[in-house]
Design a protein around this motif. Sequence first.
Motif, short mmCIF file in Angstrom:
data_model
loop_
_atom_site.label_atom_id
_atom_site.label_comp_id
_atom_site.label_asym_id
_atom_site.label_seq_id
_atom_site.Cartn_x
_atom_site.Cartn_y
_atom_site.Cartn_z
N ARG A 1 -35.01 28.38 78.81
CA ARG A 1 -34.06 27.45 78.17
C ARG A 1 -34.13 26.07 78.83
NH1 ARG A 1 -31.45 29.71 73.53
NH2 ARG A 1 -31.43 31.97 73.86
N VAL A 2 -33.75 25.08 78.06
CA VAL A 2 -33.54 23.74 78.62
C VAL A 2 -32.24 23.78 79.42
CG1 VAL A 2 -33.08 21.32 78.09
CG2 VAL A 2 -34.75 22.61 76.72
N ILE A 3 -32.27 23.31 80.68
CA ILE A 3 -31.06 23.31 81.50
C ILE A 3 -30.55 21.91 81.81
CG2 ILE A 3 -31.52 25.57 82.51
CD1 ILE A 3 -32.45 24.10 85.05
N ALA A 4 -31.34 20.89 81.46
CA ALA A 4 -30.86 19.51 81.67
C ALA A 4 -31.69 18.55 80.83
CB ALA A 4 -30.95 19.12 83.14
N ILE A 5 -31.07 17.44 80.45
CA ILE A 5 -31.75 16.34 79.78
C ILE A 5 -31.64 15.13 80.70
CG2 ILE A 5 -31.82 14.82 77.78
CD1 ILE A 5 -32.57 17.65 77.06
N LYS A 6 -32.77 14.49 80.98
CA LYS A 6 -32.82 13.41 81.96
C LYS A 6 -33.48 12.18 81.34
CE LYS A 6 -32.52 12.17 86.43
NZ LYS A 6 -31.28 12.20 87.24
N HIS A 7 -32.78 11.04 81.38
CA HIS A 7 -33.34 9.79 80.89
C HIS A 7 -33.97 9.03 82.07
CE1 HIS A 7 -31.42 10.36 77.01
NE2 HIS A 7 -30.31 10.69 77.65
N VAL A 8 -35.22 8.60 81.90
CA VAL A 8 -35.94 7.89 82.96
C VAL A 8 -36.54 6.61 82.38
CG1 VAL A 8 -36.45 9.93 84.37
CG2 VAL A 8 -37.98 9.32 82.49
N VAL A 9 -36.86 5.69 83.28
CA VAL A 9 -37.38 4.39 82.83
C VAL A 9 -38.79 4.18 83.36
CG1 VAL A 9 -35.06 3.40 82.70
CG2 VAL A 9 -36.38 3.17 84.82
N SER A 10 -39.46 3.21 82.77
CA SER A 10 -40.83 2.89 83.16
C SER A 10 -40.91 2.65 84.67
CB SER A 10 -41.30 1.64 82.40
OG SER A 10 -42.58 1.26 82.81
N GLY A 11 -41.87 3.29 85.30
CA GLY A 11 -42.06 3.15 86.74
C GLY A 11 -41.44 4.26 87.56
N ASP A 12 -40.51 5.04 86.98
CA ASP A 12 -39.93 6.17 87.71
C ASP A 12 -41.01 7.22 87.99
OD1 ASP A 12 -37.43 5.10 87.78
OD2 ASP A 12 -36.57 6.36 86.20
N ARG A 13 -40.93 7.78 89.20
CA ARG A 13 -41.88 8.83 89.59
C ARG A 13 -41.15 10.17 89.54
NH1 ARG A 13 -44.60 7.01 95.08
NH2 ARG A 13 -46.09 8.67 94.49
N ILE A 14 -41.83 11.17 89.00
CA ILE A 14 -41.16 12.42 88.65
C ILE A 14 -41.62 13.56 89.55
CG2 ILE A 14 -40.68 14.06 86.78
CD1 ILE A 14 -39.74 11.11 86.33
N GLY A 15 -40.65 14.27 90.12
CA GLY A 15 -40.92 15.52 90.81
C GLY A 15 -41.48 15.36 92.20
N TYR A 16 -41.77 16.51 92.84
CA TYR A 16 -42.32 16.52 94.20
C TYR A 16 -43.59 15.69 94.28
CZ TYR A 16 -39.15 20.28 95.62
OH TYR A 16 -38.05 21.03 95.93
N GLY A 17 -43.67 14.84 95.29
CA GLY A 17 -44.85 14.03 95.53
C GLY A 17 -45.00 12.86 94.57
N GLY A 18 -44.01 12.69 93.67
CA GLY A 18 -44.14 11.61 92.68
C GLY A 18 -45.43 11.70 91.91
N ARG A 19 -45.77 12.91 91.53
CA ARG A 19 -47.08 13.16 90.94
C ARG A 19 -47.29 12.41 89.62
NH1 ARG A 19 -48.89 19.32 89.29
NH2 ARG A 19 -50.43 18.80 87.71
N TRP A 20 -46.22 12.21 88.88
CA TRP A 20 -46.35 11.55 87.58
C TRP A 20 -45.42 10.35 87.51
CZ3 TRP A 20 -43.12 11.06 83.09
CH2 TRP A 20 -43.79 10.65 81.93
N THR A 21 -45.94 9.23 87.03
CA THR A 21 -45.16 8.00 86.90
C THR A 21 -44.97 7.66 85.43
OG1 THR A 21 -46.04 7.16 89.00
CG2 THR A 21 -45.03 5.55 87.51
N CYS A 22 -43.73 7.38 85.06
CA CYS A 22 -43.45 7.01 83.66
C CYS A 22 -44.12 5.69 83.31
CB CYS A 22 -41.95 6.85 83.45
SG CYS A 22 -40.99 8.33 83.80
N LYS A 23 -44.85 5.68 82.22
CA LYS A 23 -45.48 4.45 81.75
C LYS A 23 -44.53 3.64 80.88
CE LYS A 23 -50.22 6.25 81.89
NZ LYS A 23 -49.88 7.54 82.52
#
Length: 361
Positions: free
Chosen positions: A239-261
Amino acid sequence: MRLATAEIDINALRHNLAIVKQMAPSSKVMAVLKANAYGHGLVKIAQCLQGADAFAVARIDEALALRAGGLTKPIILLEGFFDSSDLPILLANNFETVVHDENQLAAIEACQLEAPISVWLKIDTGMHRLGIEPEQFEEFYTRLKQSPNVKADTKLMTHFPCADDLNNHFTALQIASFTKLVKGQSDALCLANSAGIIGWPDAHFDWVRSGLMLYGVSPMLDCVGVDHALKPVMRLKTRVIAIKHVVSGDRIGYGGRWTCKEDTTLAVVAMGYGDGYPRHAREGTPVVIKGERYGIVGSISMDMITVDIGSNDKSIHVGDEVEMWGPSLPVEEIAICADTIPYELLCNITPRVSYDYQADG
């Protein structure tokens, strides 16, 4: 709310067994249930496969669990036994054993059994893992036939390492060498695993061993998009347990592996490597929410995965179901994304995942 759940479709399981019988109509079917029935639940799956002629497992504890679950069909130990003290257990529970080396044969010959046991003699035709060498066949075969501890119906078997590749002619060479070696014997023969059943009809003979295909997964190379008429048995969902709004440049998860374009929305789903989901699945590995595919972003955590749902955030809410693999998303495809094989994904399901067995009628 139920979170990580393996939904098991019993009708699909029985459908796949019917496909095995359709492909090999003159053969008896050995249903391979090792490794907790490839992650699907050993005893429950066996109880739903009464159409099989026998069951096969790797270890004696798996065989004992089947007997404790009330299963009375023949059970074959594919790795055989590991100590002479196992032989009375085999006899008491009517287990059949593979013999693949001198130690096993000598133990059978030396044991004092109250009645004989059934033996499958395994011959190594090129897998080079278990099995006697072809030049040892006559000696082993004669000794088994002469032993009072062995039933007269000795069966002969081998295993294919390359049957999943129809362009690899090694399987044809194995079939030819095996049949030449056992020519003149009247014993039952067993060569074909799931890939052999699908790709090599000349290997069907008296028995076939259906493993992965029973669970609705193709054992063949380049299998994504190929229809063998199999139906997936497991639907791994959460199931989905949360909805999260992020902006360009935010880094996601451990190690900042992915950056929002660009600005986007993430769905956080309750699934991770603690449930058996592959930690190294690459960015963009799909999940299905409300019939649409979305890609995984960021590191896969023990308990959670983040999914980029972009501008579709208004249609997805906390509590919505997420399919990680199943009828809408083949496990074969997820295996490619994780640089592994479907076998590993299915077998790696952890105990905290709930099982939900479903059957119509």
